[in-house]
Design a protein around this motif. Structure first.
Motif, mmCIF file in Angstrom:
data_model
loop_
_atom_site.group_PDB
_atom_site.id
_atom_site.type_symbol
_atom_site.label_atom_id
_atom_site.label_comp_id
_atom_site.label_asym_id
_atom_site.label_seq_id
_atom_site.Cartn_x
_atom_site.Cartn_y
_atom_site.Cartn_z
ATOM 1 N N ALA A 155 -6.948 -32.854 -0.112
ATOM 2 C CA ALA A 155 -6.763 -33.940 -1.087
ATOM 3 C C ALA A 155 -7.152 -33.492 -2.650
ATOM 4 O O ALA A 155 -7.006 -33.911 -3.491
ATOM 5 C CB ALA A 155 -7.665 -34.955 -0.783
ATOM 6 N N GLN A 156 -7.788 -32.250 -2.616
ATOM 7 C CA GLN A 156 -8.210 -31.832 -3.809
ATOM 8 C C GLN A 156 -7.911 -30.251 -4.008
ATOM 9 O O GLN A 156 -8.538 -29.339 -4.257
ATOM 10 C CB GLN A 156 -9.596 -31.801 -3.907
ATOM 11 N N ARG A 205 -19.101 -29.485 0.518
ATOM 12 C CA ARG A 205 -17.662 -29.946 0.612
ATOM 13 C C ARG A 205 -16.549 -28.567 1.075
ATOM 14 O O ARG A 205 -16.521 -27.710 0.637
ATOM 15 C CB ARG A 205 -17.093 -30.397 -0.922
ATOM 16 N N GLU A 231 -7.893 -33.354 7.383
ATOM 17 C CA GLU A 231 -8.988 -34.074 6.607
ATOM 18 C C GLU A 231 -10.200 -34.010 7.679
ATOM 19 O O GLU A 231 -11.489 -33.952 7.527
ATOM 20 C CB GLU A 231 -8.785 -35.547 6.345
ATOM 21 N N ASP A 259 -13.699 -31.946 7.627
ATOM 22 C CA ASP A 259 -15.001 -32.750 7.748
ATOM 23 C C ASP A 259 -15.741 -32.170 9.010
ATOM 24 O O ASP A 259 -17.130 -32.189 8.901
ATOM 25 C CB ASP A 259 -14.501 -34.177 8.037
ATOM 26 N N HIS A 283 -12.592 -27.818 2.264
ATOM 27 C CA HIS A 283 -11.159 -28.074 1.853
ATOM 28 C C HIS A 283 -10.333 -27.020 2.554
ATOM 29 O O HIS A 283 -10.751 -26.072 2.752
ATOM 30 C CB HIS A 283 -11.141 -27.715 0.010
ATOM 31 N N PHE A 308 -12.698 -32.765 2.679
ATOM 32 C CA PHE A 308 -11.690 -33.229 1.735
ATOM 33 C C PHE A 308 -10.084 -33.000 2.165
ATOM 34 O O PHE A 308 -9.201 -33.383 1.456
ATOM 35 C CB PHE A 308 -11.860 -33.076 0.323
ATOM 36 N N LYS A 319 -18.810 -33.452 2.977
ATOM 37 C CA LYS A 319 -17.799 -34.129 3.573
ATOM 38 C C LYS A 319 -16.658 -33.234 3.478
ATOM 39 O O LYS A 319 -16.482 -32.291 2.592
ATOM 40 C CB LYS A 319 -17.365 -35.571 2.546
#
Length: 641
Positions: free
Chosen positions: A611-612, A566, A579, A583, A568, A608, A606
Motif C-alpha cells: 500500500a505504500q 512497519r 498485507e 502484518d 512493507h 502495510f 502493522k
C-alpha cells in the motif's frame, strides 16, 4: 588392520592368459580372490609373476590382496607394477596406491598420485578433504605429543585388537592359538579366526570367554551395557550351527546381541536390521544406552563402509531404522570402529581423510542435530603410517586403549594402552584493535561482544591500547560487535582457522552521524533497510536477529523510547496476500523484541503490504529487482522519546 570386517570389494573380471599351466593357476587364484582367500591368492599370483608374466588384472589383485591385509609395502610393490604398465585404471587404484605410498614413507610420490586421483575423481570427498587441508600434516603435528603409550601387556604373536573396558576387565578380540588342533585358519589373513578374550586390567593374564559367545568363526568388538546383562558384538553370520551367506556364497559379519542369565551368556540373536547381503560391525553404545552406533556397507552407504546409528527402544528388544551419520563424517573410503563419550565426542577410524596412511583415528563433536563437526586427527602418538583403530577412552581418567599394526608390535595387530596428558582442544586467540575509522585513533574502553549462532559467548572491554582478546574454537564462525559512545555500532563476521594460533580482526568505527527525534526511522541510523525473512515466511532469520540486536540495544539505552514497526512488501503477489504476510512479519519483529526484554506497551506495528510503495512499481509495471527491493522494507518509526 587385518580386515576382519569383510567389507565388500570390487571384483574384477578375469583376463585370459596364455599357456595352459598358467591359466590353471590363474583360474584357481581368481576363485580364491573372489572368496577373499588373499593369502592363497598371493602365493599363486606371485609364483606366476616371478616367471615374468605381466597382467593388469593380476597386478590389481595382488596389490589389493596386500592392501586389504594392511601390508602396504607389499601393496606398493604390486601397484608399482600396475602403474608401470601405463594402462588406464579405475580412480580407486590411484587412491589405494597413494595410501600405500604414504604408509611406506614415500610422501612426495604419494602426493603426486593423490593429485592424479583428484583430477580423475573431482566429486570424491576424499579428494576435496585433501584439497581443503593441504597442510594437514601441520595439524597432525600440532595434535601430537599428548599421550604416553605402552604395550597393553595382553598381546600375542597373532592379531589382538578391539577393546572394551567393563568392571575392571578388558575385553578384546584375538586370533591367538589356544592349542586347539581343530582351530581353523582364515584364508583372508592366514591366521586363526578371532574369538573374544578377557583380562583383568594390568594383570596380563588372558582368558578366553567361555560359552556360546565364541564360535568357530570370527567374534570381535564387544560392547556391554552398564549393568553387564547385555552385550552387542560382531560375529560372522553364524548362529545355531548355521552359516548365512550372501548371493556370492560369502559369509559376511553381523551385529549380534546376547544376554547374561543364570551366570551364562545366552539368547544370541542377530539384530533385526542386519542382513546376509551386507556387513554390520563394531558396535558402540551412547552413554545413555539409547543409541547404538556401528559401521556398515548397507544400501545407502556413501563409501566402502560408513558409520550409522540406530535407536534402541525403551523395551531394549526393538530398534528404530538405521540412520547414516552423513557426509560430515563419512567419505567414499572406510569409516569404522566408532566410540562415543559422554562429552558428545565420537572417535572413529578412517582411511578417507588426510592422515598418516592406512586407518587413522579421528575425533569429532556430535551435534544435537545429529551431524558431526570439528573433526580432527588425534595426532602421531596414536596414529602411524599403518592402521590405527578401535580407540576407546575413559573421559574422567583420560586412560584408554587403541589397536594398531604399527611397526614394533608383537603380532599383526596389537593393543596399546595410553594416558592422554593433554586434551585435544584447538583454541585460537581472536584479537584486534578498535579504532576511529576516520582518524585511525585507538578507541579504548569500547565494548566488544562475541556471538555464535546469535548467542552471546563472551563480552570484553578494549584495553588502553584499544585491543580486545577472545579465546575461540578452531574452524568456527563468529560475529564480533564493537560499540562505543558517539560511534556507530559495527558488527563483523569471522571464520577461525583450523589450527591452534591467532586470528586478527581489527574493527574501525564510524562516528555517529545520526541524531533522531520523534517521527524519524531508527532503522536508518543503522542502515537497516529490511528485516530479512525466508521466502513467504515470518520466522526471524539469523541476519534479521543481528539487526534487531541493534534496535534492542537502543531501546535498552533509551527506556522511554517507543516504536511503531512497519513492514512493507513489493507489489508481486496479491494485495491481500502481501498485507497478511507483512502484518505477520511486523508482529514477529515485535514479538522478538518483547521476548528479549522490551515491554509490550513500548511497541506497536502493522503490515502495510504494497500500500505504500516508494516508486511506481505497482501491478503490471515492469521493474528491475533493485526497484522491487526498494519497496520491500522495514521501518522503526520513533513515536516517543
Amino acid at each position: 588392520m587385518k580386515n576382519y570386517t569383510l567389507f565388500c570389494i570390487i571384483i574384477f573380471s578375469f583376463i585370459a592368459l596364455e599357456g595352459n599351466a598358467q591359466q590353471a593357476k590363474i583360474k584357481t587364484a581368481n576363485k580364491e580372490y573372489d572368496t577373499y582367500a588373499y593369502v592363497d591368492v598371493i602365493k599363486t599370483y606371485e609364483k606366476v609373476a616371478l616367471k615374468g608374466y605381466k597382467s593388469e588384472d593380476m597386478f590389481k589383485k595382488l596389490g589389493n590382496s596386500y592392501y586389504f591385509n594392511s601390508d602396504f609395502e607389499g601393496a606398493t610393490k604390486w601397484y608399482d607394477e600396475l602403474f608401470a604398465m601405463n594402462t588406464p585404471v579405475e580412480p580407486e587404484y590411484y587412491y589405494r596406491y597413494a595410501q600405500s605410498l604414504k604408509s611406506t614413507g614415500q610422501i612426495e610420490k604419494a602426493n603426486k598420485v593423490m593429485n592424479e586421483f583428484i583430477l580423475k575423481s573431482k566429486d570424491d570427498s576424499r579428494g576435496k578433504l585433501y584439497n581443503e587441508d593441504v597442510n594437514y600434516l601441520d595439524q597432525i603435528k600440532a595434535n601430537s605429543g599428548r599421550y604416553t603409550i605402552e604395550d597393553a601387556g595382553i598381546n600375542s604373536k597373532y592379531s589382538d585388537y578391539g577393546t572394551f573396558v567393563y568392571n575392571k576387565k578388558i575385553y578384546f578380540s584375538s586370533a591367538r592359538d589356544t592349542g586347539n588342533f581343530t582351530q581353523r585358519k582364515h584364508t583372508w589373513t592366514g591366521e586363526y579366526f578371532t574369538n573374544l578374550y578377557t583380562s583383568d586390567i594390568d594383570s596380563g593374564k588372558v582368558k578366553k570367554i567361555k560359552g556360546v559367545l565364541n564360535s568357530k568363526f570370527h567374534e570381535a568388538s564387544p560392547a556391554f551395557t552398564k549393568d553387564g546383562k547385555t552385550v552387542y558384538f560382531t560375529r560372522n553370520n553364524y548362529v545355531d550351527g548355521k552359516k548365512g551367506k550372501n548371493e556370492n556364497k560369502i559369509t559376511l559379519v553381523k551385529l549380534y546381541k546376547a544376554t547374561f542369565e543364570n551366570d551364562k551368556w545366552t539368547n544370541i540373536t542377530a539384530l533385526p536390521f542386519t542382513s546376509n547381503n551386507y556387513t554390520t560391525a563394531h558396535p558402540a553404545l551412547s552413554p545413555d544406552e539409547k543409541t547404538l552406533y556401528f559401521s556398515s556397507d548397507m544400501p545407502g552407504t556413501l563409501g566402502q563402509s560408513d558409520i550409522y546409528k540406530v535407536s534402541i527402544n525403551d523395551n531394549g528388544a526393538t530398534y528404530g531404522s538405521p540412520v547414516n551419520l552423513g557426509a560430515t563424517i563419512n567419505t567414499e573410503g572406510k569409516e569404522t570402529f566408532p566410540f562415543i563419550t559422554d562429552e558428545n565426542e565420537i572417535y572413529f577410524s578412517s582411511d578417507g581423510r588426510p592422515g598418516l596412511g592406512g586407518l587413522d583415528v579421528y575425533v569429532g563433536k556430535l551435534e544435537d542435530n545429529g551431524t558431526v563437526t570439528s573433526i580432527q586427527n588425534v595426532g602421531a602418538d596414536v596414529n602411524s603410517p599403518q592402521d590405527d583403530f578401535a580407540y576407546v577412552i575413559d573421559p574422567v581418567s583420560r586412560k584408554g586403549y587403541f589397536s594398531s599394526n604399527k611397526n614394533g608390535g608383537q603380532g599383526s595387530d596389537d593393543i596399546y594402552k595410553f594416558l592422554e596428558t593433554k586434551k585435544l582442544q584447538c583454541i585460537q586467540e581472536l584479537s584486534g584493535v578498535i579504532t576511529d575509522a576516520e582518524t585511525g585513533i585507538i578507541l579504548p574502553e569500547s565494548k566488544i561482544t562475541l556471538y555464535e549462532n546469535q548467542i552471546v559467548k563472551n563480552t570484553t572491554i578494549s584495553d588502553a591500547s584499544g585491543t580486545y582478546y577472545f579465546p575461540v574454537e578452531c574452524g568456527k564462525m563468529y560475529n564480533v560487535r564493537a560499540e562505543k559512545e558517539n560511534f556507530t555500532t559495527k558488527e563483523l563476521t569471522i571464520t577461525i582457522g583450523k589450527l591452534t594460533g591467532k586470528t586478527n580482526l581489527p574493527i574501525a568505527l564510524d562516528k555517529a552521524k545520526c541524531k533522531v527525534t520523534v517521527g524519524d526511522d531508527l532503522g536508518k541510523c543503522f542502515a537497516i533497510k529490511m528485516i530479512y525473512f525466508d521466502l513467504d515466511k515470518s520466522d526471524i532469520r539469523t541476519e534479521a536477529a543481528l539487526d534487531l540486536e541493534k534496535i534492542l540495544d537502543v531501546l535498552n539505552n533509551n527506556p522511554t523510547m517507543k516504536l511503531d514497526i512497519r513492514s512493507h512488501t513489493d507489489s508481486r503477489q496479491t494485495h491481500k496476500y502481501n498485507e497478511a504476510l507483512s502484518d505477520r512479519r511486523a508482529k514477529s519483529t515485535i514479538n522478538w523484541l518483547i521476548k528479549n526484554g522490551i515491554t509490550a506497551n513500548r511497541l506497536k506495528g502493522k503490515g502495510f503490504g504494497e500500500a505504500q510503495l516508494v516508486n511506481n512499481c505497482s501491478d503490471g509495471v515492469n521493474c528491475t529487482e533493485d526497484q522491487h527491493q526498494a519497496n520491500r522494507r522495514s521501518e522503526f518509526i520513533i513515536t516517543a522519546l
